[in-house]
Motif scaffolding. Structure first.
Motif, PDB file in Angstrom:
ATOM      1  N   PHE A  72      17.272  57.692  21.981  1.00  0.00           N
ATOM      2  CA  PHE A  72      17.940  57.517  22.939  1.00  0.00           C
ATOM      3  C   PHE A  72      16.980  58.019  24.273  1.00  0.00           C
ATOM      4  O   PHE A  72      17.802  58.379  25.358  1.00  0.00           O
ATOM      5  N   ASP A  73      15.953  58.293  24.089  1.00  0.00           N
ATOM      6  CA  ASP A  73      15.087  58.908  25.284  1.00  0.00           C
ATOM      7  C   ASP A  73      15.176  58.153  26.327  1.00  0.00           C
ATOM      8  O   ASP A  73      15.101  58.544  27.335  1.00  0.00           O
ATOM      9  N   ALA A  74      15.182  56.624  26.172  1.00  0.00           N
ATOM     10  CA  ALA A  74      15.111  55.972  27.334  1.00  0.00           C
ATOM     11  C   ALA A  74      16.368  55.832  28.040  1.00  0.00           C
ATOM     12  O   ALA A  74      16.393  55.890  29.406  1.00  0.00           O
ATOM     13  N   ALA A  75      17.695  56.083  27.405  1.00  0.00           N
ATOM     14  CA  ALA A  75      18.821  56.357  28.195  1.00  0.00           C
ATOM     15  C   ALA A  75      18.846  57.700  28.913  1.00  0.00           C
ATOM     16  O   ALA A  75      19.417  57.616  30.068  1.00  0.00           O
ATOM     17  N   ARG A  76      17.924  58.489  28.256  1.00  0.00           N
ATOM     18  CA  ARG A  76      18.170  60.035  28.947  1.00  0.00           C
ATOM     19  C   ARG A  76      17.520  60.078  30.255  1.00  0.00           C
ATOM     20  O   ARG A  76      17.587  60.859  31.205  1.00  0.00           O
ATOM     21  N   GLY A 101      28.671  65.467  23.565  1.00  0.00           N
ATOM     22  CA  GLY A 101      29.026  64.486  22.771  1.00  0.00           C
ATOM     23  C   GLY A 101      28.236  64.376  21.471  1.00  0.00           C
ATOM     24  O   GLY A 101      27.573  65.195  21.084  1.00  0.00           O
ATOM     25  N   SER A 102      28.369  63.162  20.891  1.00  0.00           N
ATOM     26  CA  SER A 102      27.974  63.171  19.572  1.00  0.00           C
ATOM     27  C   SER A 102      26.676  63.258  19.161  1.00  0.00           C
ATOM     28  O   SER A 102      25.929  63.878  18.075  1.00  0.00           O
ATOM     29  N   LEU A 103      25.606  62.620  20.272  1.00  0.00           N
ATOM     30  CA  LEU A 103      24.267  62.782  20.092  1.00  0.00           C
ATOM     31  C   LEU A 103      23.828  64.145  20.226  1.00  0.00           C
ATOM     32  O   LEU A 103      22.862  64.507  19.442  1.00  0.00           O
ATOM     33  N   LYS A 104      24.262  64.741  21.286  1.00  0.00           N
ATOM     34  CA  LYS A 104      23.967  66.474  21.381  1.00  0.00           C
ATOM     35  C   LYS A 104      24.440  67.113  20.107  1.00  0.00           C
ATOM     36  O   LYS A 104      23.575  67.936  19.864  1.00  0.00           O
ATOM     37  N   ASP A 163      26.452  56.737  22.584  1.00  0.00           N
ATOM     38  CA  ASP A 163      25.911  56.421  23.576  1.00  0.00           C
ATOM     39  C   ASP A 163      25.437  57.962  23.984  1.00  0.00           C
ATOM     40  O   ASP A 163      25.764  59.064  23.468  1.00  0.00           O
ATOM     41  N   VAL A 164      24.712  58.068  25.269  1.00  0.00           N
ATOM     42  CA  VAL A 164      24.264  59.426  25.460  1.00  0.00           C
ATOM     43  C   VAL A 164      25.352  59.849  26.720  1.00  0.00           C
ATOM     44  O   VAL A 164      25.748  59.103  27.603  1.00  0.00           O
ATOM     45  N   ASP A 165      25.784  61.076  26.326  1.00  0.00           N
ATOM     46  CA  ASP A 165      27.297  61.578  27.152  1.00  0.00           C
ATOM     47  C   ASP A 165      26.897  62.568  27.962  1.00  0.00           C
ATOM     48  O   ASP A 165      26.038  63.540  27.753  1.00  0.00           O
ATOM     49  N   ASP A 200      21.603  48.359  26.082  1.00  0.00           N
ATOM     50  CA  ASP A 200      20.709  49.173  25.200  1.00  0.00           C
ATOM     51  C   ASP A 200      20.593  50.741  25.560  1.00  0.00           C
ATOM     52  O   ASP A 200      20.110  51.227  24.740  1.00  0.00           O
ATOM     53  N   GLU A 201      20.800  50.774  26.733  1.00  0.00           N
ATOM     54  CA  GLU A 201      20.477  52.401  27.125  1.00  0.00           C
ATOM     55  C   GLU A 201      21.839  52.783  27.857  1.00  0.00           C
ATOM     56  O   GLU A 201      21.976  53.094  29.072  1.00  0.00           O
ATOM     57  N   THR A 202      22.773  52.902  27.045  1.00  0.00           N
ATOM     58  CA  THR A 202      24.139  53.032  27.716  1.00  0.00           C
ATOM     59  C   THR A 202      24.212  54.759  27.956  1.00  0.00           C
ATOM     60  O   THR A 202      24.037  55.568  26.914  1.00  0.00           O
ATOM     61  N   VAL A 203      24.959  55.028  29.174  1.00  0.00           N
ATOM     62  CA  VAL A 203      25.207  56.407  29.548  1.00  0.00           C
ATOM     63  C   VAL A 203      26.573  56.288  29.828  1.00  0.00           C
ATOM     64  O   VAL A 203      27.047  55.744  30.777  1.00  0.00           O
ATOM     65  N   GLU A 204      27.290  57.536  29.375  1.00  0.00           N
ATOM     66  CA  GLU A 204      28.769  57.816  29.652  1.00  0.00           C
ATOM     67  C   GLU A 204      28.647  59.103  30.732  1.00  0.00           C
ATOM     68  O   GLU A 204      28.233  60.183  30.144  1.00  0.00           O
TER      69      GLU A 204
END
Length: 278
Positions: free
Chosen positions: A23-27, A50-53, A63-65, A112-116
């Motif tokens: 998820f580096d691209a989303a970040r 969120g769950s990734l963190k 997603d990145v939250d 593909d790079e979703t951010v909430e």
């Protein structure tokens, strides 16, 4: 050599565990989001949650939250969401930016790079953050940093059982389209794991799902004793759908458990494939 039940579950968890760089691209969008919101609304702080963190994300689905703590007087939650949405829509005009309580969702690169982005207002007196409540449309108190610490503390028991169980629960949610909160599943998994003296994943998957069914997906008190209750669903219709799918999951999980105990790994795995839609 035949695959054992535990080996299959470990392979399943590995399959849906995002890589450290996935998820580096989303970040990469964080700086642009923070700069725009700071210039339009004023930002106290912005941090990932969120769950990734937390280490419980599910590959392809999570997603990145971010929580963005805004300056100024707290308006209605709808107003806050609309202001964040409008600010980001103006900056990212070729990106789908939409509201999905409690967040504003930015679907970069076609999703593909979703951010909430969750708008929040810090409670400088009582601590924590006010964030939009998905169920009531008002504000709810949240302590995301404390919740992360709680999950990490529970995860130290049974060699990381809490996060393994949470990831499997979320995999079931996503693969079976169950309308239940990921945060709810994670906090219930942490509480369940923390309360168990012994651990066997095929047995505990069943007991965890059975417990969710026994309590009828009841709202959960914040285990830290600080924030608002965790709701499992957002509406009566979504509850009915979630309970129906949970009934099916419990039925498959108990069959898998019994086959596992009988050392019939092929049949146990067959039930897990049904459970997780593999």
């Amino acid at each position: 050599m035949a695959v054992t039940t535990l080996a299959y579950l470990n392979e399943l968890m590995s399959k849906y565990t995002p890589s450290s760089t996935y998820f580096d691209a989303a970040r990469t969008h964080r700086s642009g989001i923070e700069t725009r919101l700071d210039s339009w609304l004023g930002v106290r702080e912005m941090f990932e949650t969120g769950s990734l963190k937390h280490g419980t994300g599910v590959w392809f689905y999570s997603d990145v939250d971010y929580i963005v703590s805004l300056k100024g007087v707290r308006p209605t939650s709808t107003t806050a969401l609309n202001k964040v949405r409008d600010a980001l829509k103006d900056k990212y005009r070729n990106t789908t930016v939409r509201t999905s309580r409690p967040a504003v969702v930015c679907e970069f690169a076609g999703g593909d790079e979703t951010v909430e982005v969750v708008p929040a207002y810090e409670d400088t007196v009582g601590g924590g953050y006010w964030i939009p409540d998905p169920k009531t449309g008002d504000w709810m108190k949240s302590y995301p940093k404390h919740h992360n610490a709680y999950v990490n503390d529970a995860n130290r028991k049974h060699s990381g059982a809490a996060k393994k169980l949470a990831r499997l629960a979320k995999t079931w949610k996503y693969k079976r389209s169950v309308p239940v909160s990921s945060c709810y599943l994670e906090m219930r998994a942490a509480k369940y794991a923390a309360g168990e003296d012994a651990w066997s994943l095929p047995i505990d998957i069943y007991h965890y799902l059975k417990r969710l069914r026994d309590i009828d997906l009841a709202a959960m008190n914040d285990p830290t004793g600080l924030g608002s209750r965790f709701n499992a669903y957002s509406s009566t219709s979504s509850k009915a759908d979630a309970i129906s799918k949970l009934d099916t999951a419990v039925s498959r999980a108990i069959k898998a458990k019994n086959y596992f105990l009988a050392e019939n790994h092929d049949e146990a795995i067959a039930q897990y494939k049904l459970l997780f839609n593999q």
